[in-house]
Design a protein around this motif. Structure first.
Motif, mmCIF file in Angstrom:
data_model
loop_
_atom_site.group_PDB
_atom_site.id
_atom_site.type_symbol
_atom_site.label_atom_id
_atom_site.label_comp_id
_atom_site.label_asym_id
_atom_site.label_seq_id
_atom_site.Cartn_x
_atom_site.Cartn_y
_atom_site.Cartn_z
ATOM 1 N N GLU A 1 0.830 -1.201 0.000
ATOM 2 C CA GLU A 1 0.000 0.000 0.000
ATOM 3 C C GLU A 1 0.868 1.257 0.000
ATOM 4 O O GLU A 1 0.554 2.241 -0.673
ATOM 5 C CB GLU A 1 -0.939 -0.007 1.201
ATOM 6 C CG GLU A 1 -1.890 1.188 1.210
ATOM 7 C CD GLU A 1 -2.729 1.249 2.467
ATOM 8 O OE1 GLU A 1 -3.937 1.542 2.340
ATOM 9 O OE2 GLU A 1 -2.193 1.011 3.555
ATOM 10 N N LYS A 2 1.954 1.210 0.745
ATOM 11 C CA LYS A 2 2.853 2.364 0.782
ATOM 12 C C LYS A 2 3.440 2.610 -0.596
ATOM 13 O O LYS A 2 3.564 3.773 -1.039
ATOM 14 C CB LYS A 2 3.970 2.146 1.802
ATOM 15 C CG LYS A 2 3.513 2.199 3.251
ATOM 16 C CD LYS A 2 4.693 1.963 4.189
ATOM 17 C CE LYS A 2 4.239 2.054 5.643
ATOM 18 N NZ LYS A 2 5.381 1.777 6.582
ATOM 19 N N LYS A 3 3.795 1.554 -1.315
ATOM 20 C CA LYS A 3 4.355 1.720 -2.655
ATOM 21 C C LYS A 3 3.323 2.267 -3.616
ATOM 22 O O LYS A 3 3.629 3.087 -4.481
ATOM 23 C CB LYS A 3 4.887 0.369 -3.151
ATOM 24 C CG LYS A 3 6.159 -0.094 -2.451
ATOM 25 C CD LYS A 3 6.656 -1.389 -3.041
ATOM 26 C CE LYS A 3 7.929 -1.847 -2.345
ATOM 27 N NZ LYS A 3 8.473 -3.105 -2.932
ATOM 28 N N ILE A 4 2.061 1.783 -3.463
ATOM 29 C CA ILE A 4 1.000 2.272 -4.339
ATOM 30 C C ILE A 4 0.760 3.756 -4.096
ATOM 31 O O ILE A 4 0.617 4.564 -5.038
ATOM 32 C CB ILE A 4 -0.295 1.483 -4.126
ATOM 33 C CG1 ILE A 4 -0.100 0.038 -4.588
ATOM 34 C CG2 ILE A 4 -1.470 2.120 -4.836
ATOM 35 C CD1 ILE A 4 -1.288 -0.862 -4.289
ATOM 36 N N ASN A 5 0.702 4.150 -2.823
ATOM 37 C CA ASN A 5 0.439 5.548 -2.508
ATOM 38 C C ASN A 5 1.569 6.472 -2.966
ATOM 39 O O ASN A 5 1.346 7.622 -3.316
ATOM 40 C CB ASN A 5 0.224 5.715 -1.000
ATOM 41 C CG ASN A 5 -1.086 5.073 -0.548
ATOM 42 O OD1 ASN A 5 -2.018 4.917 -1.345
ATOM 43 N ND2 ASN A 5 -1.154 4.719 0.735
ATOM 44 N N SER A 6 2.792 5.946 -2.913
ATOM 45 C CA SER A 6 3.942 6.754 -3.349
ATOM 46 C C SER A 6 4.216 6.575 -4.836
ATOM 47 O O SER A 6 5.155 7.175 -5.367
ATOM 48 C CB SER A 6 5.180 6.380 -2.549
ATOM 49 O OG SER A 6 5.545 5.033 -2.804
ATOM 50 N N LYS A 7 3.423 5.727 -5.503
ATOM 51 C CA LYS A 7 3.610 5.426 -6.918
ATOM 52 C C LYS A 7 5.003 4.900 -7.196
ATOM 53 O O LYS A 7 5.610 5.205 -8.228
ATOM 54 C CB LYS A 7 3.314 6.648 -7.780
ATOM 55 C CG LYS A 7 1.871 7.129 -7.653
ATOM 56 C CD LYS A 7 1.605 8.330 -8.530
ATOM 57 C CE LYS A 7 0.140 8.788 -8.393
ATOM 58 N NZ LYS A 7 -0.172 9.953 -9.243
ATOM 59 N N ASP A 8 5.536 4.148 -6.229
ATOM 60 C CA ASP A 8 6.895 3.597 -6.364
ATOM 61 C C ASP A 8 6.774 2.172 -6.907
ATOM 62 O O ASP A 8 6.813 1.193 -6.168
ATOM 63 C CB ASP A 8 7.595 3.610 -4.999
ATOM 64 C CG ASP A 8 9.027 3.152 -5.103
ATOM 65 O OD1 ASP A 8 9.546 3.087 -6.244
ATOM 66 O OD2 ASP A 8 9.641 2.864 -4.051
ATOM 67 N N PHE A 9 6.622 2.034 -8.199
ATOM 68 C CA PHE A 9 6.463 0.728 -8.841
ATOM 69 C C PHE A 9 7.742 0.358 -9.573
ATOM 70 O O PHE A 9 8.384 1.230 -10.145
ATOM 71 C CB PHE A 9 5.265 0.712 -9.789
ATOM 72 C CG PHE A 9 3.951 0.855 -9.065
ATOM 73 C CD1 PHE A 9 3.348 -0.233 -8.464
ATOM 74 C CD2 PHE A 9 3.318 2.081 -8.999
ATOM 75 C CE1 PHE A 9 2.145 -0.109 -7.822
ATOM 76 C CE2 PHE A 9 2.115 2.208 -8.350
ATOM 77 C CZ PHE A 9 1.516 1.109 -7.772
#
Length: 220
Positions: free
Chosen positions: A212-220
């Motif tokens: 979820e943290k990656k999704i919110n930060s758009k860190d894909f």
């Protein structure tokens, strides 16, 4: 004169024998063996408050024992009552060094071994309780030796998903979880398995939070 005296001697002897048989010479009568009705050993008034057709009571002042034994193998099985043998209690068991079997319809249902193992549906229990069949209960309380909240501690190293995927592809099961072959051979320890399953649930929770943290930060 002799012929007249003989009947008196026979009568005296007969009375003496009767007194011995009834236990009235030198001791108090404590046994009651009627032709029909209740039987008391050590008591003239065997208890029958439930009004059974026949009752056999073996009475002792502080303890009593009823034994059934065999000559071959010296098997002794009995019922005991004691006022202070590891606490006041009633006891059913073997007095000799033999197993105790509980039967129904001349078919053994429960076996108690000398080592304390109890078997239901088995004559050779290998654990404190071995059941050859199903168990139905409303509640099971299992004592656990630990709980996996260590997963949430900062020093816990969560396996990266790429490594987890490689482990699953290689081994066919999750890390720290027994394989199917191990379960089929050894069974499952419920306490240990609950701990392992909760460990995986807590790890999964951390993976979701991280994702979820990656999704919110758009860190894909």
């Amino acid at each position: 004169m002799k012929n007249n005296f003989l009947p008196y001697r026979l009568l005296t002897l007969l009375i003496f024998v009767c007194l011995l048989a009834n236990g009235t010479m030198g001791q108090t009568i404590t046994n009651h063996f009627p032709e029909s009705g209740n039987v008391g050993v050590g008591t003239l008034n065997p208890s029958n408050v439930q009004s059974w057709n026949k009752v056999l009571e073996v009475y002792g002042n502080s303890s009593a024992k009823l034994l059934v034994s065999t000559n071959l193998e010296s098997v002794k099985m009995g019922m005991f009552s004691h006022f202070n043998w590891a606490g006041a209690r009633g006891i059913v068991g073997t007095e000799s060094q033999h197993d105790l079997s509980i039967q129904a319809g001349y078919s053994e249902k429960i076996r108690v071994k000398l080592n304390g193992n109890v078997g239901i549906g088995t004559t050779n229990p290998t654990h404190k309780l071995s059941v050859n069949g199903t168990i139905k209960t409303q509640e099971v309380n299992v004592t656990a030796t630990g709980w996996p909240d260590y997963v949430f501690k900062p020093e816990y190293k969560l396996m990266p998903l790429s490594e987890l995927e490689a482990y699953i592809q290689k081994n066919g099961h999750l890390p720290n979880v027994p394989s199917e072959a191990e379960v089929m051979e050894n069974g499952v320890n419920l306490a240990e398995m609950n701990v392992k399953l909760l460990e995986k649930v807590e790890e999964l929770t951390l993976y979701v939070i991280e994702l979820e943290k990656k999704i919110n930060s758009k860190d894909f």
